[in-house]
Design a protein around this motif. Structure first.
Motif, short mmCIF file in Angstrom:
data_model
loop_
_atom_site.label_atom_id
_atom_site.label_comp_id
_atom_site.label_asym_id
_atom_site.label_seq_id
_atom_site.Cartn_x
_atom_site.Cartn_y
_atom_site.Cartn_z
N PHE A 178 -9.41 -7.53 9.97
CA PHE A 178 -9.60 -7.38 8.58
C PHE A 178 -8.41 -6.99 7.78
N GLY A 179 -8.13 -7.56 6.86
CA GLY A 179 -6.86 -7.17 6.25
C GLY A 179 -5.56 -7.82 6.84
N GLY A 180 -5.84 -8.54 8.04
CA GLY A 180 -4.83 -9.32 8.70
C GLY A 180 -4.15 -8.22 9.41
N ARG A 187 6.47 -3.88 10.75
CA ARG A 187 7.73 -3.64 11.15
C ARG A 187 8.29 -2.30 10.67
N VAL A 188 7.53 -1.58 10.38
CA VAL A 188 7.83 -0.04 9.66
C VAL A 188 7.10 1.05 10.49
N ALA A 189 7.88 1.98 10.61
CA ALA A 189 7.24 3.29 11.14
C ALA A 189 7.84 4.66 10.61
N ILE A 215 -9.15 -12.26 8.28
CA ILE A 215 -10.18 -11.97 7.22
C ILE A 215 -9.54 -11.32 6.18
N SER A 216 -9.10 -12.17 5.11
CA SER A 216 -8.26 -11.40 3.94
C SER A 216 -8.04 -12.47 2.98
N PRO A 217 -7.92 -11.93 1.67
CA PRO A 217 -7.80 -12.96 0.62
C PRO A 217 -6.45 -13.74 0.71
N THR A 220 -1.37 -15.33 4.41
CA THR A 220 -0.14 -14.81 4.75
C THR A 220 -0.21 -13.46 5.63
N ASP A 221 -1.34 -12.92 5.92
CA ASP A 221 -1.43 -11.57 6.40
C ASP A 221 -1.51 -11.76 8.06
N LEU A 222 -1.32 -12.75 8.40
CA LEU A 222 -1.07 -12.87 9.78
C LEU A 222 -0.07 -13.94 10.27
N PRO A 235 -11.88 -9.87 -2.01
CA PRO A 235 -11.50 -8.49 -2.10
C PRO A 235 -12.66 -7.27 -2.01
N GLY A 236 -12.64 -6.37 -1.38
CA GLY A 236 -13.46 -5.47 -1.46
C GLY A 236 -15.02 -5.73 -1.13
N THR A 237 -15.02 -6.81 -0.35
CA THR A 237 -16.59 -7.23 0.16
C THR A 237 -16.64 -7.16 1.53
N GLN A 320 -9.33 0.38 2.91
CA GLN A 320 -9.95 1.63 2.47
C GLN A 320 -9.10 2.36 1.50
N ARG A 321 -8.34 1.49 0.87
CA ARG A 321 -7.34 1.94 -0.35
C ARG A 321 -8.00 1.34 -1.51
N ALA A 322 -9.45 1.53 -1.73
CA ALA A 322 -10.24 1.00 -2.73
C ALA A 322 -11.26 1.55 -3.01
N ASN A 621 -0.26 -4.80 -2.73
CA ASN A 621 -0.06 -4.52 -1.25
C ASN A 621 1.33 -4.36 -1.03
N GLN A 622 1.71 -3.85 0.20
CA GLN A 622 2.94 -3.36 0.50
C GLN A 622 4.10 -4.49 0.26
N PRO A 623 5.16 -4.26 -0.16
CA PRO A 623 6.30 -5.17 -0.29
C PRO A 623 6.98 -5.68 1.18
N HIS A 624 7.46 -6.90 1.07
CA HIS A 624 8.01 -7.04 2.33
C HIS A 624 9.37 -7.14 2.47
N1 LIG Z 1 7.49 -4.03 4.57
C1 LIG Z 1 6.79 -2.72 4.20
N2 LIG Z 1 6.05 -2.48 5.34
C2 LIG Z 1 5.25 -1.33 5.46
C3 LIG Z 1 5.07 -0.55 4.11
C4 LIG Z 1 5.93 -1.35 3.00
O1 LIG Z 1 6.19 -0.46 2.06
N3 LIG Z 1 6.69 -2.14 3.34
N4 LIG Z 1 4.45 0.53 3.96
C5 LIG Z 1 3.85 1.00 5.06
C6 LIG Z 1 2.61 1.88 4.92
S1 LIG Z 1 3.29 3.75 4.26
C7 LIG Z 1 1.51 1.85 5.30
S2 LIG Z 1 0.22 3.02 4.87
C8 LIG Z 1 1.15 0.48 5.87
C9 LIG Z 1 -0.18 -0.21 4.96
O2 LIG Z 1 -0.96 -1.11 5.60
P1 LIG Z 1 -1.96 -1.89 4.69
O3 LIG Z 1 -2.60 -1.03 3.56
O4 LIG Z 1 -3.06 -2.49 5.59
O5 LIG Z 1 -0.89 -2.70 3.93
P2 LIG Z 1 -1.19 -3.77 2.70
O6 LIG Z 1 0.15 -4.87 2.61
O7 LIG Z 1 -1.24 -2.86 1.52
O8 LIG Z 1 -2.23 -4.56 2.76
C10 LIG Z 1 -2.63 -5.60 4.05
C11 LIG Z 1 -3.24 -6.77 3.55
O9 LIG Z 1 -4.65 -6.45 3.20
C12 LIG Z 1 -5.15 -7.15 2.29
N5 LIG Z 1 -6.38 -6.84 1.68
C13 LIG Z 1 -6.44 -6.32 0.46
N6 LIG Z 1 -7.62 -6.02 -0.01
C14 LIG Z 1 -8.42 -6.49 1.01
C15 LIG Z 1 -9.82 -6.39 1.16
O10 LIG Z 1 -10.55 -5.80 0.24
N7 LIG Z 1 -10.17 -7.00 2.02
C16 LIG Z 1 -9.72 -7.71 3.20
N8 LIG Z 1 -9.90 -8.19 4.20
N9 LIG Z 1 -8.04 -7.62 3.16
C17 LIG Z 1 -7.61 -6.96 1.95
C18 LIG Z 1 -4.20 -7.98 1.57
O11 LIG Z 1 -3.87 -9.23 1.38
C19 LIG Z 1 -3.04 -7.09 2.14
O12 LIG Z 1 -1.92 -8.07 2.22
O13 LIG Z 1 2.12 -0.49 5.80
C20 LIG Z 1 3.42 0.00 6.14
N10 LIG Z 1 4.35 -1.10 6.28
#
Ligand SMILES: Nc1nc2c(c(=O)[nH]1)N[C@H]1C(S)=C(S)[C@@H](COP(=O)(O)OP(=O)(O)OC[C@H]3O[C@@H](n4cnc5c(=O)[nH]c(N)nc54)[C@H](O)[C@@H]3O)O[C@H]1N2
Ligand SMILES: Nc1nc2c(c(=O)[nH]1)N[C@H]1C(S)=C(S)[C@@H](COP(=O)(O)OP(=O)(O)OC[C@H]3O[C@@H](n4cnc5c(=O)[nH]c(N)nc54)[C@H](O)[C@@H]3O)O[C@H]1N2
Ligand SMILES: [Mo]
Length: 761
Positions: A178-180, A187-189, A215-217, A220-222, A235-237, A320-322, A621-624
Motif C-alpha cells: 500500500f503506497g508501493g 535509498r535513504v536512511a 496499491i497506489s495512485p 512508479t511506486d514499485l 488517494p486516501g481510500t 498516514q500522512r493524510a 510525495n518525496q522527491p527523487h
Molecule cells: N529520495 C528521497 N527519499 C526519501 C525521502 C526524500 O525526501 N527523498 N524522504 C525520506 C523520509 S524522511 C521518509 S519519512 C520516507 C517517506 O516515505 P513515504 O511517505 O511512504 O514516501 P512518499 O514518497 O511521500 O509516498 C510514497 C507513495 O505513496 C503514494 N501515496 C500517496 N497517497 C497515497 C494513498 O492515499 N494511498 C496509497 N495507496 N498510496 C498513496 C504516492 O504515490 C507516493 O509516491 O521517504 C524517505 N525517502
C-alpha cells in the motif's frame, strides 16, 4: 580518498586539482545518485557565510513583527551577534521561563551522529537554559507513531525489527504494498546507508515467484524489477479497499479464525461494523469499489488469491500522512490478522517497509554512537506538526492521544538542522505564525526560506566541512567521516556556536563536559569499542578506525522480532497493549470519544475530496532528486528542473482537457495557495491525480493579478494545515485537492537561490 557519509549513502570524496569528486562506496550494489548534489553545493553562492541579523529586529528589538520574512539582513561580527543572542536568551528565560522557548527544531540535518544538529540544540537548551518546549513524533510517522502502540507495539518494533528483505527473498508469496515501495525512498536512511539492497531483493523475490501488488495512485511506486500488478487506488481510500477485502474473506469464511482467537482482541466489535450489523452498510467489495475506484471483481479475486499464502501487508508512511491517517495503519494490521500470517517469516504486517533504508534490515548488536541530550526541565510539548497552531493560539486547548492539553506561549524559537518552510503545510500561515515570535534563531548551511524568515541567522558548516562518525542501528558499517574541505566563509560547527553561547550564559562545562569536537568523537567511539570488547570481537582503537575509514559492527540474528516471539508464545511474549494481544478494536481508543478516530478501524470520508472547483487530488510525495529540501541547489537536483521549476506529473487526459502540453508551465491552486510547476504528461497515474514532489525551495511571488504564488513549485503552499485526527494530530501534507491551469503570464524569476548577503568586497 576521504571516506564520508550522507543520509543517502556512504561515499569517497577526492580533490582532483580544484575539483571535488564523489564516488559511491565500492561495496554499494545500487548507489543513490543524490550524492551528486554534493560537489556543486559545497561552495554554492546560496551558502550562508557570515552571521546575519534582520534589520527590523535590530532596529526595533525582539517582538512580534509583520515584516519578519520580508525584511533585509545586515552582517554582524560573531562576537557581537553571540553577545546579543546570549542576552536575548537570558531575557526570555528570566522574563517568561524556559517554557517560552521552542526547541522542537524538527528536521533531518546531516548524517554524522555527533554534529547531529537536533541533538546539539536540544542538549544546549537542556543543559544551559534548563529546557524547552519540545515536539513529539515526526512528520514521517505522525499518525502511526501514537497509533501503533494502541494496536500492537511501538513504531520501532513494527517497522524496524520485523520482516527483513532476506525473508522476503526466501519466503514471501505475495507483497501487498500500500503506497508501493519506491526505491527513491528506500535509498535513504537518517545516519547513512552503506548498501542499497532493495532493488535486488525485489528482483530475486519476483524471480522466485513472489507476486508484488502496487496499491497506489502512481504506477512508479514499485520498480520494474518487482514485475508487479498495479491497483490505481483513489488517494486516501485504502481503508475502504482493505475493508472490502476483509469482508470478502469473512463472508466466505476464509479468514484465519484460529489466529484471531489466539492472538487478537476485539474482533467481534469490528466484525459487527464490517458486516454492516451496526449501520446497515456491509463493507463489501461492491461497497469498497465505489469508494476506492478499484473494481469489485478485482478486489474479490485478490482477496481469494491470498488465502493460504505467505502474505506480507506493507503500509507506506505516506498513507498516514493524510487526514484520518491512523485508519489505514490500523486496518492494514487487521487485514494481516485476517490472513493469519503475522510473525511467520516473510509474512504478516510490516508497517513502512520500503519507505526508508532503515527497515527490513538486521539490527546491530553494538549500538552506534549518539550524543546524549540531557534532561528537559519543561514538560510542555506539542505534536510536531501543530507548530503554526501553537504559535497562533497560545493558551488554547487541543486534543492529543486521550489528553486535553494547552498550547504554550512561545517567545523564542531556536532551529538547527530542519527546514519548517520545507516540511510544514500552508506556508503562508506558517510565515504568519513565525511573525508572532519575539525572536527566531536559525543555524543554517544555506539561505533556505526558514533562514530568510529568521531574525538571527548563524552560518554553520555543512557535513563535508567537519569530522564525524556515521552510523545507524540497522546498518553494520560505522563510517569515519573525514573533513573534505575547510568551512566556508565564517561558518562554524553548530557545536562550536553552542559552546560560545554556553560560555556567555555560564553553562559551558555542563554543555561541553570540557571536550572539544575531536574529544567527543573519541568519547562516543569508546562506547562502540567497549561494546565490541564485551563481545570478544576485534575492537580497534579510535586512531585505527579513523585510519581505516570504516568499521563493520556485528549484527543480531534475523529473528522476526517482537511479532515472531508473540506468534510463537502469545502468553509468554505478550504485547504491550491493554489485552497483551493485537487490538482489532481498542476500548482505550474508543474511550477517548474521538469521532475522527473511533474504537476500531473505520472508513471515514475526508473533509476535503475533489469537487467542481478543485477536481484533482494533489499527491505531494518525496522527491527523487534530493532528500527533502536538502541541496536543492545542487547539480543533480537542478538538472531535473525545467525552466528552473519543479516538475509535476499529470495524466495525459487531464492535461488535454486543460490545453496543457508537455513542458508547459502550469499553475496549481486551491483556496490555500498557488504555485507554478512544469507539467510532465504520463499515463502511469490516475487521471484524477497530479503529483508534485516536495523539496523545491519556497519562492514567494505574485501573479499579474497580485495573487500570491510560489514561483518554484513548493507543494506546501497548497496543503492544508490540519492534524490527522484528535488522536495523533500528525502531519496531513501528503494529499490535497487542487485545480491546474496553463500559466501564460511572463514567468516570475526564481529567487530562492539568491543570497541576501552583501556581495563580497
Ligand atoms: N529520495 C528521497 N527519499 C526519501 C525521502 C526524500 O525526501 N527523498 N524522504 C525520506 C523520509 S524522511 C521518509 S519519512 C520516507 C517517506 O516515505 P513515504 O511517505 O511512504 O514516501 P512518499 O514518497 O511521500 O509516498 C510514497 C507513495 O505513496 C503514494 N501515496 C500517496 N497517497 C497515497 C494513498 O492515499 N494511498 C496509497 N495507496 N498510496 C498513496 C504516492 O504515490 C507516493 O509516491 O521517504 C524517505 N525517502
Ligand atoms: N506536503 C508534504 N510535506 C512533507 C512531507 C510530505 O510527504 N508532503 N513529508 C514530511 C517528512 S516525512 C519529513 S521527514 C519532513 C522533512 O523536513 P526536514 O527534515 O525539515 O527537511 P530537510 O530539507 O531535510 O531539512 C534539513 C535542514 O537542515 C539543514 N542542515 C543540514 N545539515 C545541517 C547542519 O549540520 N547544521 C544545521 N544547523 N543545519 C543543517 C539543511 O540545510 C536543511 O535546511 O518533511 C515533511 N513534509
Ligand atoms: Mo520523514
Amino acid at each position: 580518498m576521504l571516506s564520508h557519509s550522507a543520509h543517502w549513502g556512504v561515499f569517497r570524496a577526492a580533490w582532483d586539482g580544484g575539483r571535488l569528486t564523489v564516488q559511491p562506496h565500492p561495496g554499494d550494489p545500487d548507489p543513490n545518485p543524490i550524492i551528486d548534489n554534493l560537489p556543486s553545493a559545497l561552495r554554492h553562492p546560496v551558502r550562508v557565510t557570515q552571521p546575519m541579523v534582520r534589520r527590523g529586529w535590530l532596529a526595533r528589538g525582539p517582538g512580534p513583527d509583520a515584516t519578519r520574512g520580508l525584511d533585509g539582513f545586515v552582517p554582524m561580527a560573531w562576537s557581537e551577534v553571540l553577545d546579543r543572542l546570549a542576552a536575548e536568551l537570558r531575557r526570555v528565560k528570566d522574563t517568561h521561563g524556559a517554557e517560552a522557548v521552542f526547541g522542537g527544531s524538527y528536521g533531518w540535518s546531516s548524517a554524522g551522529r555527533f554534529h547531529h544538529a537536533q541533538s546539539q540544540v536540544h542538549r544546549f537548551l537542556n543543559t544551559v537554559l534548563g529546557g524547552y518546549v519540545r515536539s513529539v513524533n515526526s512528520y514521517s510517522a505522525g499518525a502511526s507513531g501514537p497509533m501503533l502502540p494502541h494496536i500492537m507495539g511501538t513504531m520501532e518494533e513494527v517497522a524496524r525489527r520485523n520482516v527483513t528483505w532476506e525473508q522476503i527473498v526466501d519466503h514471501t508469496d505475495v507483497v501487498l504494498a500500500f503506497g508501493g515501495m519506491a526505491l527513491k525512498n528506500s535509498r535513504v536512511a537518517s545516519g547513512g546507508i552503506s548498501r542499497h539492497v532493495e532493488r535486488d531483493a525485489m528482483r530475486q523475490a519476483a524471480a522466485r515467484g513472489c507476486r508484488f501488488v502496487n496499491i497506489s495512485p502512481l504506477k512508479t511506486d514499485l520498480p520494474e524489477e518487482a514485475a508487479f500488478d498495479w491497483l490505481p487506488v483513489v488517494p486516501g481510500t485504502d481503508t475502504a479497499l482493505m475493508l472490502g477485502m476483509v469482508h470478502q474473506l469473512v463472508a466466505e469464511g476464509r479468514h484465519d479464525r484460529a489466529f484471531i482467537a489466539s492472538h487478537c482482541d476485539g474482533w467481534e466489535a469490528f466484525e459487527a461494523y464490517l458486516m454492516g450489523r451496526d449501520d446497515g452498510v456491509p463493507k463489501s467489495c461492491d461497497w469498497a469499489a465505489g469508494v476506492c475506484g478499484i473494481p469489485a471483481d478485482t478486489l474479490k479475486a485478490l482477496a481469494r488469491s491470498l488465502v493460504g499464502k505467505r502474505v506480507l501487508v506493507v503500509v507506506a508512511h505516506s498513507l498516514q500522512r493524510a487526514e484520518h491517517g491512523e485508519q489505514p495503519v490500523w486496518m492494514g494490521a487487521v487485514l494481516a490478522c485476517a490472513l493469519g500470517q503475522i510473525g511467520l517469516p516473510g509474512g504478516g504486517y510490516n508497517y513502512a517497509l520500503g519507505t526508508l533504508a532503515h527497515y527490513g534490515k538486521r539490527n546491530n548488536a553494538v549500538a552506534a554512537p549518539a550524543l546524549p541530550q540531557g534532561s528537559n526541565g519543561v514538560k510542555d510539548f506539542i505534536p510536531v506538526a501543530r507548530i503554526s497552531d501553537m504559535l497562533l493560539n497560545p493558551g488554547q486547548p487541543f486534543d492529543y492521544n486521550g489528553q486535553r492539553r494547552h498550547y504554550p506561549h512561545i517567545r523564542l524559537a531556536y532551529w538547527a538542522g530542519g527546514n519548517p518552510f520545507h516540511h510544514h503545510q500552508d506556508l503562508q500561515r506558517l510565515a504568519e505564525a513565525f511573525r508572532r515570535l519575539d525572536t527566531f534563531v536559525v543555524h543554517e548551511t544555506a539561505w533556505t526560506a526558514t533562514a530568510r524568515h529568521a531574525d538571527i541567522v548563524l552560518p554553520c558548516t555543512m557535513t563535508l566541512e567537519r569530522e564525524d562518525i556515521g552510523g545507524t542501528p540497522t546498518d553494520p558499517m560505522l563510517v569515519a567521516m573525514r573533513r573534505v574541505a575547510p568551512p566556508i566563509g565564517q561558518a562554524r560547527d553548530d557545536y562550536d556556536i553552542f559552546c560560545s553561547l554556553a560560555r556567555r550564559l555560564g553553562g559551558l562545562e555542563a554543555f561541553s563536559e570540557g571536550r572539544s569536537s575531536q574529544q567527543w568523537l573519541r568519547h562516543l567511539y569508546a562506547r562502540v569499542q567497549q561494546g565490541l570488547q564485551a563481545m570478544d570481537l576485534e575492537a580497534p582503537d579510535f586512531d585505527t578506525f579513523w585510519e581505516r575509514g570504516e568499521l563493520m559492527l556485528p549484527q543480531k540474528p534475523d529473528d522476526g522480532g517482537l511479532l515472531r516471539a508473540f506468534r510463537d508464545d502469545p502468553a509468554g511474549a505478550r504485547l504491550a497493549t491493554p489485552s497483551g494481544r493485537i487490538q482489532i478494536s481498542s476500548p482505550a481508543v474508543a474511550a477517548f470519544g474521538y469521532a475522527d478516530c473511533p474504537g476500531h478501524p473505520a472508513w471515514l470520508p475526508p473533509r476535503h475530496a475533489p469537487d467542481a472547483t478543485h477536481p484533482l487530488w494533489l499527491v505531494a510525495n518525496q522527491p527523487h532528486t534530493k532528500l527533502h529540501s536538502q541541496l536543492d541547489f545542487g547539480a543533480y537536483s537542478q538538472a531535473a528542473k525545467r525552466q528552473g521549476r519543479e516538475v509535476c506529473t499529470m495524466h495525459v487526459n487531464a492535461a488535454r482537457a486543460r490545453g496543457i502540453r508537455e513542458g508547459d508551465i502550469v499553475r496549481l491552486f486551491n483556496e490555500v495557495g498557488a504555485c507554478l510547476a512544469s507539467a510532465h504528461l504520463s499515463t502511469d497515474l490516475r487521471e484524477d491525480v497530479v503529483q508534485l514532489p516536495t523539496g523545491a525551495w519556497y519562492d514567494p511571488a505574485v501573479d499579474a493579478q497580485g495573487r500570491p504564488l510560489c514561483a518554484h513549485g513548493n507543494p506546501n503552499v497548497l496543503t492544508r494545515d490540519i492534524g490527522t485526527s484528535s488522536l495523533a494530530q500528525g502531519c496531513a501534507g501528503q494529499l490535497g485537492t487542487v485545480q491546474v491551469e496553463r500559466f501564460d503570464e511572463p514567468l516570475p524569476p526564481i529567487r530562492a537561490f539568491d543570497s541576501p548577503e552583501p556581495p563580497a568586497a
